[in-house]
Design a protein around this motif. Structure first.
Motif, mmCIF file in Angstrom:
data_model
loop_
_atom_site.group_PDB
_atom_site.id
_atom_site.type_symbol
_atom_site.label_atom_id
_atom_site.label_comp_id
_atom_site.label_asym_id
_atom_site.label_seq_id
_atom_site.Cartn_x
_atom_site.Cartn_y
_atom_site.Cartn_z
ATOM 1 N N UNK A 156 0.810 -1.216 0.000
ATOM 2 C CA UNK A 156 0.000 0.000 0.000
ATOM 3 C C UNK A 156 0.844 1.267 0.000
ATOM 4 N N UNK A 157 2.059 1.187 0.539
ATOM 5 C CA UNK A 157 2.926 2.353 0.621
ATOM 6 C C UNK A 157 4.363 1.966 0.419
ATOM 7 N N UNK A 158 5.251 2.949 0.509
ATOM 8 C CA UNK A 158 6.668 2.695 0.305
ATOM 9 C C UNK A 158 7.059 2.830 -1.158
ATOM 10 N N UNK A 159 8.373 2.797 -1.387
ATOM 11 C CA UNK A 159 8.885 2.983 -2.744
ATOM 12 C C UNK A 159 8.506 1.851 -3.681
ATOM 13 N N UNK A 160 8.153 0.699 -3.116
ATOM 14 C CA UNK A 160 7.802 -0.450 -3.956
ATOM 15 C C UNK A 160 6.294 -0.620 -4.118
ATOM 16 N N UNK A 161 5.531 0.422 -3.826
ATOM 17 C CA UNK A 161 4.084 0.328 -3.949
ATOM 18 C C UNK A 161 3.647 0.422 -5.406
ATOM 19 N N UNK A 162 2.727 -0.461 -5.793
ATOM 20 C CA UNK A 162 2.107 -0.403 -7.124
ATOM 21 C C UNK A 162 0.599 -0.191 -6.985
ATOM 22 N N UNK A 163 0.184 0.391 -5.866
ATOM 23 C CA UNK A 163 -1.249 0.524 -5.608
ATOM 24 C C UNK A 163 -1.946 1.372 -6.662
ATOM 25 N N UNK A 164 -1.228 2.337 -7.235
ATOM 26 C CA UNK A 164 -1.868 3.186 -8.249
ATOM 27 C C UNK A 164 -2.232 2.399 -9.499
ATOM 28 N N UNK A 165 -1.695 1.194 -9.651
ATOM 29 C CA UNK A 165 -2.044 0.344 -10.791
ATOM 30 C C UNK A 165 -3.035 -0.752 -10.416
ATOM 31 N N UNK A 166 -3.670 -0.597 -9.270
ATOM 32 C CA UNK A 166 -4.558 -1.654 -8.777
ATOM 33 C C UNK A 166 -5.658 -1.998 -9.777
ATOM 34 N N UNK A 167 -6.271 -0.991 -10.374
ATOM 35 C CA UNK A 167 -7.388 -1.265 -11.284
ATOM 36 C C UNK A 167 -6.960 -2.152 -12.446
ATOM 37 N N UNK A 168 -5.757 -1.931 -12.957
ATOM 38 C CA UNK A 168 -5.263 -2.757 -14.059
ATOM 39 C C UNK A 168 -4.862 -4.134 -13.560
ATOM 40 N N UNK A 169 -4.119 -4.170 -12.441
ATOM 41 C CA UNK A 169 -3.648 -5.454 -11.915
ATOM 42 C C UNK A 169 -4.796 -6.371 -11.534
ATOM 43 N N UNK A 170 -5.856 -5.801 -10.978
ATOM 44 C CA UNK A 170 -6.975 -6.625 -10.526
ATOM 45 C C UNK A 170 -7.760 -7.222 -11.683
ATOM 46 N N UNK A 171 -7.545 -6.730 -12.907
ATOM 47 C CA UNK A 171 -8.142 -7.363 -14.081
ATOM 48 C C UNK A 171 -7.371 -8.621 -14.491
ATOM 49 N N UNK A 172 -6.115 -8.707 -14.081
ATOM 50 C CA UNK A 172 -5.290 -9.867 -14.418
ATOM 51 C C UNK A 172 -5.574 -11.017 -13.478
ATOM 52 N N UNK A 173 -5.665 -10.711 -12.166
ATOM 53 C CA UNK A 173 -5.876 -11.736 -11.144
ATOM 54 C C UNK A 173 -6.329 -11.037 -9.869
ATOM 55 N N UNK A 174 -6.911 -11.770 -8.921
ATOM 56 C CA UNK A 174 -7.214 -11.169 -7.621
ATOM 57 C C UNK A 174 -5.970 -10.494 -7.053
ATOM 58 N N UNK A 175 -6.134 -9.271 -6.577
ATOM 59 C CA UNK A 175 -4.995 -8.465 -6.136
ATOM 60 C C UNK A 175 -5.194 -8.047 -4.687
ATOM 61 N N UNK A 176 -4.239 -8.393 -3.848
ATOM 62 C CA UNK A 176 -4.306 -8.097 -2.429
ATOM 63 C C UNK A 176 -3.318 -6.991 -2.089
ATOM 64 N N UNK A 177 -3.797 -5.958 -1.396
ATOM 65 C CA UNK A 177 -2.963 -4.816 -1.003
ATOM 66 C C UNK A 177 -2.699 -4.899 0.501
ATOM 67 N N UNK A 178 -1.416 -4.880 0.873
ATOM 68 C CA UNK A 178 -1.028 -4.941 2.280
ATOM 69 C C UNK A 178 -0.180 -3.714 2.635
ATOM 70 N N UNK A 179 -0.413 -3.174 3.828
ATOM 71 C CA UNK A 179 0.363 -2.027 4.321
ATOM 72 C C UNK A 179 1.392 -2.524 5.329
#
Length: 343
Positions: free
Chosen positions: A143-166
């Protein structure tokens, strides 16, 4: 680690529209086991009942079946997935730095990734094409940090179930437990944490004699003359220090409550300019993270820090490049280094 077991399965590859000018594809392509099969060296970890609901930073998400092809977009979470023997097939990576290998993978788990055949899918910004081509059935995002890809969640969640952890306010044990619930590796998580608890108890006893004067510590990345970053008691490093019988030194109110800039919203890290750094380090011991011994020497030699307690007594210690992000592998390394420094 558990023994490696080959797994053969069929998978469906879904193509999604990539953001920008490049279209990846328009339809899902189903593949039978006769058409496409893939060998993966992954331990078997699945336990518990399915479907199950997983708590994430974005709320609960229900998974119908145990994941068999996981992609992690977070180098921080990748280490915990590897320690859990999860069926990880691909990971994102960071630009190469002191904390990584040449592929941008954190050094503490790079060897384990090689042993498992985990592919490095990209460095830096998420590569949607390569994530899609890997055909994951679960994607893990920070959810945060330099390795966060949360801003791409909408695209990623179309590929497979996507879980966001903080992970920014959690110990590695808490993150490992949360990830274990998502992949059915609760028993493995209990083993890892129990092993570590024993190690911490032994380490706490070993360093106790060195804490007779004071157990108050500073934890920071030392970047003079640029802003340094102070790691607070709620950071993973701070929580580990507390378990070892150490107390994370409190920051002056004006520094703790100052504008954090790019660190806004995070309680685990406070950026501090060189003009305030001496006031931000009142502890009797200083641990420099994401650093080797030369950085600790440079801090001891910094004339602007000559009067802080830990510099006056020479109690400034580097905890290694892998101490920046804690997982099972790096946390064990950090405990060893703290014992070496104080015992």
């Amino acid at each position: 680690m558990s023994p490696k077991m080959p797994r053969r399965r069929a998978f469906a590859t879904r193509f999604v529209a990539a953001l920008g000018v490049l279209a990846v594809g328009t339809a899902a392509v189903a593949c039978s086991s006769e058409e496409v099969a893939e060998e993966a060296s992954q331990p078997s970890v699945v336990s518990g009942e399915w479907p199950r609901t997983v708590d994430t930073a974005d709320g609960p998400i229900t998974l119908d079946a145990p994941p068999e092809r996981i992609v992690s977009t977070s180098v921080t979470l990748t280490g915990s997935l590897l320690a859990l023997d999860a069926p990880l097939i691909g990971t994102g990576a960071q630009p190469t730095s002191n904390t990584t290998d040449e592929q941008g993978r954190f050094s503490q788990w790079a060897d384990a990734a090689d042993e498992r055949g985990v592919e490095t899918l990209y460095q830096g910004e998420p590569n949607i094409e390569r994530i899609t081509a890997a055909a994951p059935d679960l994607i893990v995002v920070s959810a945060g940090g330099a390795d966060s890809a949360k801003e791409r969640y909408d695209v990623l969640s179309q590929i497979a179930p996507t879980l966001v952890f903080d992970y920014t306010d959690k110990s590695w044990q808490e993150m490992t437990t949360a990830l274990a619930a998502a992949v059915g590796a609760e028993e493995r998580a209990e083993e890892l944490i129990s092993e570590f608890d024993t190690k911490v108890d032994e380490a706490r006893a070993a360093i106790a004699p060195a804490l007779s004067d004071s157990s108050e510590v500073n934890i920071l990345t030392y970047n003079s003359p640029q802003d340094s970053r102070i790691f607070t008691a709620v950071s993973a490093q701070g929580q580990l220090a507390e378990r070892l019988g150490l107390t994370t030194a409190a920051l002056p109110d004006d520094i703790a409550n100052a504008d954090k800039g790019v660190m806004a919203g995070r309680a685990d890290v406070v950026p501090v300019g060189v003009e305030n750094l001496s006031r931000a380090l009142p502890g009797a011991i200083t641990f420099v993270i994401s650093a080797e011994h030369p950085a600790a020497g440079a801090m001891r030699a910094d004339p602007l820090l000559a009067e802080i307690p830990s510099v006056r007594t020479g109690k400034v210690y580097a905890l290694g490049y892998d101490s920046f992000r804690l997982d099972y592998y790096s946390a064990n390394n950090v405990v060893d280094r703290i014992v070496d420094a104080l015992a």
